[in-house]
Design an enzyme around this catalytic site. Sequence first.
Site, PDB file in Angstrom:
ATOM      1  N   LYS A 171     -24.222 120.627  74.986  1.00 56.85           N
ATOM      2  CA  LYS A 171     -23.807 119.747  76.157  1.00 56.85           C
ATOM      3  C   LYS A 171     -24.554 118.857  76.607  1.00 56.85           C
ATOM      4  O   LYS A 171     -25.671 119.146  76.982  1.00 56.85           O
ATOM      5  CB  LYS A 171     -23.307 120.619  77.454  1.00 56.85           C
ATOM      6  N   GLU A 244     -37.679 124.164  77.404  1.00 59.34           N
ATOM      7  CA  GLU A 244     -38.555 123.139  77.403  1.00 59.34           C
ATOM      8  C   GLU A 244     -38.366 122.096  78.664  1.00 59.34           C
ATOM      9  O   GLU A 244     -37.478 121.552  79.081  1.00 59.34           O
ATOM     10  CB  GLU A 244     -38.240 121.992  76.190  1.00 59.34           C
ATOM     11  N   CYS A 278     -41.237 114.060  78.353  1.00 53.38           N
ATOM     12  CA  CYS A 278     -41.824 115.242  78.930  1.00 53.38           C
ATOM     13  C   CYS A 278     -43.229 115.288  78.752  1.00 53.38           C
ATOM     14  O   CYS A 278     -44.159 115.604  79.701  1.00 53.38           O
ATOM     15  CB  CYS A 278     -41.027 116.482  78.635  1.00 53.38           C
ATOM     16  N   GLU A 375     -44.232 115.092  88.881  1.00 55.41           N
ATOM     17  CA  GLU A 375     -43.816 114.274  87.687  1.00 55.41           C
ATOM     18  C   GLU A 375     -43.082 112.936  88.005  1.00 55.41           C
ATOM     19  O   GLU A 375     -42.076 112.981  88.371  1.00 55.41           O
ATOM     20  CB  GLU A 375     -43.063 115.217  86.753  1.00 55.41           C
TER      21      GLU A 375
HETATM   22  P1  NAD Z   1     -32.004 117.864  84.562  1.00 53.02           P
HETATM   23  O1  NAD Z   1     -32.666 119.322  84.754  1.00 53.02           O
HETATM   24  O2  NAD Z   1     -31.360 117.335  85.708  1.00 53.02           O
HETATM   25  O3  NAD Z   1     -30.732 117.991  83.484  1.00 53.02           O
HETATM   26  C1  NAD Z   1     -30.689 118.496  82.166  1.00 53.02           C
HETATM   27  C2  NAD Z   1     -29.561 118.800  81.529  1.00 53.02           C
HETATM   28  O4  NAD Z   1     -29.105 120.433  82.537  1.00 53.02           O
HETATM   29  C3  NAD Z   1     -28.148 118.001  81.761  1.00 53.02           C
HETATM   30  O5  NAD Z   1     -27.578 118.055  80.862  1.00 53.02           O
HETATM   31  C4  NAD Z   1     -27.741 118.737  83.058  1.00 53.02           C
HETATM   32  O6  NAD Z   1     -26.122 118.441  83.149  1.00 53.02           O
HETATM   33  C5  NAD Z   1     -27.682 119.952  82.934  1.00 53.02           C
HETATM   34  N1  NAD Z   1     -27.814 120.903  84.231  1.00 53.02           N
HETATM   35  C6  NAD Z   1     -27.888 120.625  85.440  1.00 53.02           C
HETATM   36  N2  NAD Z   1     -28.129 121.492  86.341  1.00 53.02           N
HETATM   37  C7  NAD Z   1     -27.544 122.814  85.344  1.00 53.02           C
HETATM   38  C8  NAD Z   1     -27.532 123.972  85.872  1.00 53.02           C
HETATM   39  N3  NAD Z   1     -27.284 124.456  87.091  1.00 53.02           N
HETATM   40  N4  NAD Z   1     -27.427 124.896  84.749  1.00 53.02           N
HETATM   41  C9  NAD Z   1     -27.312 124.186  83.492  1.00 53.02           C
HETATM   42  N5  NAD Z   1     -27.428 123.270  83.118  1.00 53.02           N
HETATM   43  C10 NAD Z   1     -27.489 122.121  84.193  1.00 53.02           C
HETATM   44  O7  NAD Z   1     -32.977 117.127  83.508  1.00 53.02           O
HETATM   45  P2  NAD Z   1     -33.122 115.591  83.444  1.00 53.02           P
HETATM   46  O8  NAD Z   1     -33.142 114.848  84.627  1.00 53.02           O
HETATM   47  O9  NAD Z   1     -31.895 115.250  82.587  1.00 53.02           O
HETATM   48  O10 NAD Z   1     -34.349 115.431  82.303  1.00 53.02           O
HETATM   49  C11 NAD Z   1     -35.528 114.992  82.881  1.00 53.02           C
HETATM   50  C12 NAD Z   1     -36.579 116.195  82.760  1.00 53.02           C
HETATM   51  O11 NAD Z   1     -36.403 116.888  81.365  1.00 53.02           O
HETATM   52  C13 NAD Z   1     -37.789 115.984  83.170  1.00 53.02           C
HETATM   53  O12 NAD Z   1     -38.558 116.962  84.052  1.00 53.02           O
HETATM   54  C14 NAD Z   1     -38.388 116.135  81.685  1.00 53.02           C
HETATM   55  O13 NAD Z   1     -39.952 116.332  81.813  1.00 53.02           O
HETATM   56  C15 NAD Z   1     -37.879 117.044  81.288  1.00 53.02           C
HETATM   57  N6  NAD Z   1     -38.060 117.284  79.607  1.00 53.02           N
HETATM   58  C16 NAD Z   1     -38.503 118.109  78.985  1.00 53.02           C
HETATM   59  C17 NAD Z   1     -38.639 118.137  77.660  1.00 53.02           C
HETATM   60  C18 NAD Z   1     -39.920 119.290  76.939  1.00 53.02           C
HETATM   61  O14 NAD Z   1     -39.542 119.472  75.975  1.00 53.02           O
HETATM   62  N7  NAD Z   1     -40.506 119.970  77.705  1.00 53.02           N
HETATM   63  C19 NAD Z   1     -38.164 117.248  76.965  1.00 53.02           C
HETATM   64  C20 NAD Z   1     -37.574 116.146  77.702  1.00 53.02           C
HETATM   65  C21 NAD Z   1     -37.283 116.103  79.016  1.00 53.02           C
END
Ligand code: NAD
Length: 471
Positions: A171, A244, A278, A375
Amino acid sequence: MLRQFEMTIGGRSVPATAYQTIMNPSTGAVVGLCPVGTVEHLDQAVIAAEQAFASWRHSSDSQRQAACRAIARVVTDNARELSVLLTQEQGKPLKGLGSEFELGGCAAWAGYTASLGLPMKVIEDSPSKRIEQHREPLGVVGSITPWNWPLMIAIWHIVPAIRTGNTVVIKPSPFTPLGTLRMIELIAAVLPPGVVNVVAGGDDLGAAISRHGRIRKLVFTGSIATGKKVMASAAPSLKPLTLELGGNDAGIVLPDADIAKLVEPMFWGAFINSGQTCGALKRLYVHDSVHDQVCQALVEFGRQIPMGDGMDESNVLGPLQNERQFRRVIELVEDAKSHGAKVLLGGAPRGGSGFFYPVSFLSEVADGMRIVDEEQFGPVLPIIRYSNVDDAIARANGTDFGLDASVWGSDKAKTAAVAARLEAGTVFINKHAEIAPNVPFGGIKSSGLGVEFGQEGLEAYTTIKIVNAAV
Ligand code: NAD
């Protein structure tokens, strides 16, 4: 006529009853229509993946390798279409470290993962017994991805799963679903039906994936706050997790750093994908003796980097991907200014259309300010002065984040000594934010659980099965 994208389930295109528009963050134009998937679609996808698993789990090693190579090929053959789509919905430019670079990464990761393997190990072969350790797939893997590197992260999730005999339901983020829908449609066409499936939907659909009783493993990339929710809702089904999560990577510049040589990797370590990475450099601790020189070099370098609509090939930085992120960056910078931060470059939204926030550097900042402690995930780097390296290390480590960190200096013994004391999944020396398919990557503390990439990343998609025979 707007292009309508579809979910792919069991090798077939599955329409939804509702669609929503996806917007280009550079222009505000509508890019395409995204299906609104439901829990029923998710169940269909899990059933299709379970059915495919019944035979894919018995596929030979060479069939799985061929599948990964087919993925690499399909991504390469369709790189132009996918890069344009990625630029339009994500905002990152086609050029620079942008969409074409991301598609190149997708092919590289898929190709390299094909070459990895988890052969059976003989633990004991004696006159009385033979004990073998096998690596077995887990079943249906759920994958939930964010909006910053949507295609590359999708590949990071699905390829090792398929390589080890699992099947997948992915997803994408509701902010950037279109590229993933199209990429999975293309990939599914070269794999047996149901080996990879994609559903689109909001955060609630992500929650339905993490608590789903028939999904046997979950790989999640996103924020720490969501990662915690995912872990809690996965607990009743005891799913193994790879998480991650977010980072707030510190860099420490030592007094003997060669600033002229390091300014370029330092800049890109922080500003790759307009800071929406990230493992980007998010706070820079600079020794008093070189503080002004570092500030000046970064400002001079940063002010000549072209930012704008990524379809214009002269641009190498794009906008913030969505309004929520745009507002957050504004809020953090305004908070820093109100607490005495000095703006060296940028420091206010560009104005006009699109979520453009210019390359920005702030000095006279300190721990305790939100721009340092949180962040920012945007094109703003706080530069923090220090006079004692022990104190800088303590401040770098004084956080719940632990993704990457870096140290910058000329004396190898000194940089190695600082690297040894930094608490992070990866510590870089004289660079930042470099990843590779053969190098395990993951965060410690709240930045994640487990690793991706390399042999150890592959193992995370398997369970150990021992066969212990009397001879
Ligand atoms: P987010 O956590 O808001 O969303 C990520 C995904 O989770 C989306 O697909 C969203 O629809 C889904 N989601 C939201 N609520 C959920 C729930 N309750 N249960 C399951 N899934 C749910 O993150 P974002 O804003 O899309 O991404 C940015 C963040 O991701 C930043 O903090 C960044 O550092 C992190 N990130 C980490 C890595 C890594 O490899 N460590 C890589 C890329 C991004």
